[in-house]
Design a protein around this motif. Structure first.
Motif, PDB file in Angstrom:
ATOM      1  N   UNK A  17      46.643  62.558  26.470  1.00 30.13           N
ATOM      2  CA  UNK A  17      46.197  63.250  27.683  1.00 30.13           C
ATOM      3  C   UNK A  17      46.116  62.237  28.832  1.00 30.13           C
ATOM      4  N   UNK A  18      46.622  62.619  30.013  1.00 31.92           N
ATOM      5  CA  UNK A  18      46.524  61.696  31.149  1.00 31.92           C
ATOM      6  C   UNK A  18      45.070  61.563  31.619  1.00 31.92           C
ATOM      7  N   UNK A  19      44.739  60.400  32.141  1.00 34.94           N
ATOM      8  CA  UNK A  19      43.405  60.163  32.678  1.00 34.94           C
ATOM      9  C   UNK A  19      43.394  60.578  34.144  1.00 34.94           C
ATOM     10  N   UNK A  20      42.428  61.401  34.542  1.00 29.95           N
ATOM     11  CA  UNK A  20      42.339  61.773  35.959  1.00 29.95           C
ATOM     12  C   UNK A  20      42.129  60.537  36.829  1.00 29.95           C
ATOM     13  N   UNK A  21      42.762  60.512  37.986  1.00 32.49           N
ATOM     14  CA  UNK A  21      42.708  59.361  38.876  1.00 32.49           C
ATOM     15  C   UNK A  21      41.276  59.022  39.278  1.00 32.49           C
ATOM     16  N   UNK A  22      40.466  60.030  39.583  1.00 29.84           N
ATOM     17  CA  UNK A  22      39.080  59.806  39.985  1.00 29.84           C
ATOM     18  C   UNK A  22      38.290  59.098  38.874  1.00 29.84           C
ATOM     19  N   UNK A  23      38.503  59.514  37.634  1.00 35.55           N
ATOM     20  CA  UNK A  23      37.845  58.877  36.485  1.00 35.55           C
ATOM     21  C   UNK A  23      38.275  57.423  36.377  1.00 35.55           C
ATOM     22  N   UNK A  24      39.566  57.172  36.564  1.00 30.05           N
ATOM     23  CA  UNK A  24      40.087  55.805  36.531  1.00 30.05           C
ATOM     24  C   UNK A  24      39.422  54.944  37.603  1.00 30.05           C
ATOM     25  N   UNK A  25      39.325  55.465  38.832  1.00 30.21           N
ATOM     26  CA  UNK A  25      38.725  54.707  39.933  1.00 30.21           C
ATOM     27  C   UNK A  25      37.256  54.412  39.650  1.00 30.21           C
ATOM     28  N   UNK A  26      36.521  55.406  39.159  1.00 31.57           N
ATOM     29  CA  UNK A  26      35.099  55.177  38.833  1.00 31.57           C
ATOM     30  C   UNK A  26      34.947  54.116  37.746  1.00 31.57           C
ATOM     31  N   UNK A  27      35.778  54.176  36.715  1.00 32.62           N
ATOM     32  CA  UNK A  27      35.716  53.184  35.635  1.00 32.62           C
ATOM     33  C   UNK A  27      36.056  51.794  36.170  1.00 32.62           C
ATOM     34  N   UNK A  28      37.073  51.721  37.020  1.00 30.10           N
ATOM     35  CA  UNK A  28      37.461  50.440  37.604  1.00 30.10           C
ATOM     36  C   UNK A  28      36.322  49.862  38.449  1.00 30.10           C
ATOM     37  N   UNK A  29      35.720  50.691  39.298  1.00 29.95           N
ATOM     38  CA  UNK A  29      34.609  50.220  40.127  1.00 29.95           C
ATOM     39  C   UNK A  29      33.428  49.759  39.281  1.00 29.95           C
ATOM     40  N   UNK A  30      33.123  50.503  38.218  1.00 30.80           N
ATOM     41  CA  UNK A  30      32.028  50.114  37.335  1.00 30.80           C
ATOM     42  C   UNK A  30      32.318  48.754  36.706  1.00 30.80           C
ATOM     43  N   UNK A  31      33.529  48.573  36.187  1.00 31.93           N
ATOM     44  CA  UNK A  31      33.876  47.303  35.525  1.00 31.93           C
ATOM     45  C   UNK A  31      33.850  46.130  36.501  1.00 31.93           C
ATOM     46  N   UNK A  32      34.366  46.334  37.703  1.00 35.83           N
ATOM     47  CA  UNK A  32      34.356  45.265  38.707  1.00 35.83           C
ATOM     48  C   UNK A  32      32.916  44.903  39.073  1.00 35.83           C
ATOM     49  N   UNK A  33      32.090  45.908  39.337  1.00 35.94           N
ATOM     50  CA  UNK A  33      30.703  45.641  39.716  1.00 35.94           C
ATOM     51  C   UNK A  33      29.936  44.989  38.565  1.00 35.94           C
ATOM     52  N   UNK A  34      30.101  45.507  37.356  1.00 42.24           N
ATOM     53  CA  UNK A  34      29.395  44.938  36.218  1.00 42.24           C
ATOM     54  C   UNK A  34      29.852  43.501  35.952  1.00 42.24           C
ATOM     55  N   UNK A  35      31.144  43.256  36.045  1.00 37.10           N
ATOM     56  CA  UNK A  35      31.646  41.890  35.854  1.00 37.10           C
ATOM     57  C   UNK A  35      31.073  40.938  36.879  1.00 37.10           C
ATOM     58  N   UNK A  36      31.007  41.388  38.133  1.00 37.16           N
ATOM     59  CA  UNK A  36      30.408  40.581  39.187  1.00 37.16           C
ATOM     60  C   UNK A  36      28.926  40.327  38.889  1.00 37.16           C
ATOM     61  N   UNK A  37      28.202  41.383  38.526  1.00 32.74           N
ATOM     62  CA  UNK A  37      26.767  41.263  38.243  1.00 32.74           C
ATOM     63  C   UNK A  37      26.509  40.297  37.084  1.00 32.74           C
ATOM     64  N   UNK A  38      27.270  40.432  36.000  1.00 29.99           N
ATOM     65  CA  UNK A  38      27.076  39.549  34.846  1.00 29.99           C
ATOM     66  C   UNK A  38      27.444  38.110  35.196  1.00 29.99           C
ATOM     67  N   UNK A  39      28.585  37.934  35.853  1.00 30.66           N
ATOM     68  CA  UNK A  39      29.030  36.584  36.225  1.00 30.66           C
ATOM     69  C   UNK A  39      28.081  35.904  37.188  1.00 30.66           C
ATOM     70  N   UNK A  40      27.640  36.633  38.194  1.00 31.30           N
ATOM     71  CA  UNK A  40      26.702  36.051  39.170  1.00 31.30           C
ATOM     72  C   UNK A  40      25.374  35.705  38.512  1.00 31.30           C
ATOM     73  N   UNK A  41      24.902  36.597  37.650  1.00 32.43           N
ATOM     74  CA  UNK A  41      23.648  36.353  36.952  1.00 32.43           C
ATOM     75  C   UNK A  41      23.727  35.083  36.106  1.00 32.43           C
ATOM     76  N   UNK A  42      24.807  34.947  35.349  1.00 33.73           N
ATOM     77  CA  UNK A  42      24.935  33.795  34.454  1.00 33.73           C
ATOM     78  C   UNK A  42      25.216  32.495  35.202  1.00 33.73           C
ATOM     79  N   UNK A  43      25.991  32.581  36.283  1.00 32.45           N
ATOM     80  CA  UNK A  43      26.365  31.347  36.971  1.00 32.45           C
ATOM     81  C   UNK A  43      25.339  30.892  38.017  1.00 32.45           C
ATOM     82  N   UNK A  44      24.572  31.818  38.581  1.00 35.36           N
ATOM     83  CA  UNK A  44      23.666  31.428  39.662  1.00 35.36           C
ATOM     84  C   UNK A  44      22.186  31.461  39.300  1.00 35.36           C
ATOM     85  N   UNK A  45      21.795  32.299  38.361  1.00 37.36           N
ATOM     86  CA  UNK A  45      20.362  32.508  38.150  1.00 37.36           C
ATOM     87  C   UNK A  45      19.860  32.143  36.753  1.00 37.36           C
TER      88      UNK A  45
END
Length: 145
Positions: A17-45
């Motif tokens: 089944x194809x993935x709806x574009x909106x679902x893809x964008x939300x997943x991408x945004x979540x992964x980018x934000x979470x990766x940033x949050x985890x990386x910043x937390x570990x590297x700066x704090x």
């Protein structure tokens, strides 16, 4: 594991089944934000004592993360190979952790991120592990039914 889930896994799955574009964008945004949050937390704090890599919390967390990742990858392999080309319909997965839990792939990912949280000992990693538990736990319950 991020490389496996985002780059390798999509190339391994068969057409479905194809993935709806909106679902893809939300997943991408979540992964980018979470990766940033985890990386910043570990590297700066996050502050760790010099012997942290030998601490039982870190070692237990790392082992949990590694075992969870192995379960997740193996479970994905089982799921990808459930049907022969051209087959449709529902099949119950067998083998690996599917002998013990119906959502072995979800279980593996939950274990993986709780292991990560234990190894890191940050509020951000715990928050991600809890989000993973709630989101994948509800999906696992849905799949089980």
């Amino acid at each position: 594991f991020v490389h496996y889930r985002s780059l390798i896994f999509p190339l391994l799955i068969r057409a479905g089944k194809p993935t709806p574009f909106f679902t893809f964008v939300l997943a991408l945004l979540f992964c980018v934000y979470n990766g940033y949050l985890q990386g910043r937390s570990l590297s700066n704090y996050a502050k760790y004592p010099s012997g942290w890599l030998k601490d039982p919390l870190f070692i237990t967390g790392f082992i949990g993360w590694l075992v969870g990742m192995a379960i997740n990858i193996h479970s994905d392999h089982i799921l990808r190979n459930l049907r022969k080309p051209g087959e449709t319909g529902y099949k119950i997965p067998r083998g690996g952790m599917f002998e013990y839990v119906s959502g072995a792939n979800f279980f593996g990912e939950i274990l993986e991120w709780f292991g990560f949280a234990l190894a890191c000992c940050t509020i951000e990693s715990l928050a991600f592990a809890l989000c993973t538990l709630f989101i994948l736990g509800s999906r696992a319950k849905q799949h089980h039914q």
